[in-house]
Design an enzyme around this catalytic site. Structure first.
Site, PDB file in Angstrom:
ATOM      1  N   HIS A   1       0.862  -1.180   0.000  1.00 24.23           N
ATOM      2  CA  HIS A   1       0.000   0.000   0.000  1.00 24.23           C
ATOM      3  C   HIS A   1       0.903   1.235   0.000  1.00 24.23           C
ATOM      4  O   HIS A   1       2.055   1.180   0.433  1.00 24.23           O
ATOM      5  CB  HIS A   1      -0.894   0.014   1.228  1.00 24.23           C
ATOM      6  CG  HIS A   1      -1.944  -1.045   1.214  1.00 24.23           C
ATOM      7  ND1 HIS A   1      -2.998  -1.041   2.099  1.00 24.23           N
ATOM      8  CD2 HIS A   1      -2.115  -2.145   0.435  1.00 24.23           C
ATOM      9  CE1 HIS A   1      -3.780  -2.078   1.861  1.00 24.23           C
ATOM     10  NE2 HIS A   1      -3.255  -2.774   0.859  1.00 24.23           N
TER      11      HIS A   1
ATOM     12  N   GLU B   1       1.105   3.842   1.846  1.00 22.07           N
ATOM     13  CA  GLU B   1       1.676   4.218   3.141  1.00 22.07           C
ATOM     14  C   GLU B   1       2.852   3.319   3.511  1.00 22.07           C
ATOM     15  O   GLU B   1       3.884   3.807   3.990  1.00 22.07           O
ATOM     16  CB  GLU B   1       0.613   4.093   4.247  1.00 22.07           C
ATOM     17  CG  GLU B   1      -0.616   4.941   4.028  1.00 22.07           C
ATOM     18  CD  GLU B   1      -1.753   4.195   3.340  1.00 22.07           C
ATOM     19  OE1 GLU B   1      -2.912   4.458   3.705  1.00 22.07           O
ATOM     20  OE2 GLU B   1      -1.499   3.371   2.447  1.00 22.07           O
TER      21      GLU B   1
ATOM     22  N   CYS C   1      -6.008   1.816   5.904  1.00 22.69           N
ATOM     23  CA  CYS C   1      -6.643   0.580   6.371  1.00 22.69           C
ATOM     24  C   CYS C   1      -6.006   0.190   7.713  1.00 22.69           C
ATOM     25  O   CYS C   1      -5.081   0.850   8.193  1.00 22.69           O
ATOM     26  CB  CYS C   1      -6.429  -0.534   5.342  1.00 22.69           C
ATOM     27  SG  CYS C   1      -4.708  -1.087   5.198  1.00 22.69           S
TER      28      CYS C   1
ATOM     29  N   CYS D   1      -2.170  -0.478   7.501  1.00 19.54           N
ATOM     30  CA  CYS D   1      -1.380   0.750   7.395  1.00 19.54           C
ATOM     31  C   CYS D   1      -1.420   1.560   8.687  1.00 19.54           C
ATOM     32  O   CYS D   1      -0.411   2.138   9.094  1.00 19.54           O
ATOM     33  CB  CYS D   1      -1.858   1.575   6.209  1.00 19.54           C
ATOM     34  SG  CYS D   1      -1.510   0.771   4.629  1.00 19.54           S
TER      35      CYS D   1
END
Length: 145
Positions: free
Chosen positions: A48, A50, A78, A81
């Site tokens: 992801h 991040e 999410c 993260c």
């Protein structure tokens, strides 16, 4: 947030969900690292935006603690993260668009509000939210047509 949006647009151009992240030193304004969503190309479900940015910043600084830094992301993180943000000790989190289905900061489990969360960044929500949401909506609209 403009840099994060540009990074998200680059992700979209490569077929990834358009989410971008930037880690900044708020004292100097220096961009430490950027990250774009990349699970498809990297064959890595943890890639992801991040996580990509946190890994790059940690490598650049030679430290897994990113205390005092600001993470700017185009979409609400999410749970995975949010956990990484907490473990990295990010000082401030700036979020663009809300993610009512998959978000874990203002929606869902509200990760930083949990008593078991050991580090909570300062959170600013809704920065360029319309632009961030429009980028995501446009991407998915094009994929469905």
């Amino acid at each position: 947030m403009r840099i994060a949006l540009a990074t998200a647009q680059a992700a979209a151009a490569s077929g990834e969900t358009p989410v971008g992240a930037v880690i900044v030193n708020p004292t100097t304004g220096e961009v430490i690292a950027t990250g774009a969503n990349g699970p498809i190309a990297s064959h890595d479900p943890t890639a992801h935006a991040e996580i990509v940015a946190i890994r790059a910043a940690a490598r650049k600084l030679g430290n897994y603690r990113l205390s005092g830094l600001t993470l700017v992301v185009t979409l609400e993180p999410c749970a995975m993260c949010a956990g990484a943000i907490s473990h990295a000790r990010i000082g401030r989190l700036v979020i663009g668009a809300a993610d009512e289905k998959g978000g874990a900061v203002m929606h869902g489990p509200r990760f930083f509000d949990q008593p078991t969360c050991h580090w909570r960044p300062q959170v600013t929500f809704g920065v360029l939210a319309t632009e961030s949401a429009q980028l995501l909506r446009g991407f998915f609209r094009a994929r469905r047509s």
